[in-house]
Write a protein that holds these residues in place. Structure first.
Motif: not given
Length: 121
Positions: A1-7, A106-108, A100-103
């Motif tokens: 699963q893709v995550q975005l982490v900010e700082s 498609g695009f999210s 785009w992620s394989r899991s």
């Protein structure tokens, strides 16, 4: 699963600078457009700046000439350099990316957790 982490958020005086970073992590994904949104108390979330995978930036008028968005595709990271900060820039800043992620197959659209930027007088 893709995550975005900010700082990079924090408290700064008027006229100061801050640099936000946001990194996408996970497996089997490709990042397309990336951007930064912000939401101040009692206001709607607004787009601050975005950047295409090819590096073309776009800014809301209120930050033109003060903010600079950039990205490092090798690191799946987007940056927002904020200069000449004003009290009206105070908000929670959210990273956004079209991935785009394989899991998913498609695009999210993905969002970071948000980071507080406070500009004092």
């Amino acid at each position: 699963q893709v995550q975005l982490v900010e700082s990079g958020g924090g408290l700064v005086q008027t006229g100061g600078s801050l640099r936000l970073s946001c990194t996408a992590s996970g497996s089997d994904f490709t990042v397309n457009d990336m951007g930064w949104y912000r939401q101040a108390p009692g206001k709607q979330r607004e787009l601050v700046a975005s950047i295409t995978s090819g590096g073309r930036p776009n800014y809301v008028d209120s930050v033109k000439g003060r903010f600079n968005i950039s990205r490092d595709n090798a690191k799946n990271t987007v940056y927002l350099q904020m200069n000449s900060l004003k009290p009206e820039d105070t908000a929670v800043y959210y990273c956004n990316a079209y991935i785009w992620s394989r899991s998913v197959g498609g695009f999210s659209t993905y969002w970071g957790q948000g980071t507080q930027v406070t500009v004092s007088l």
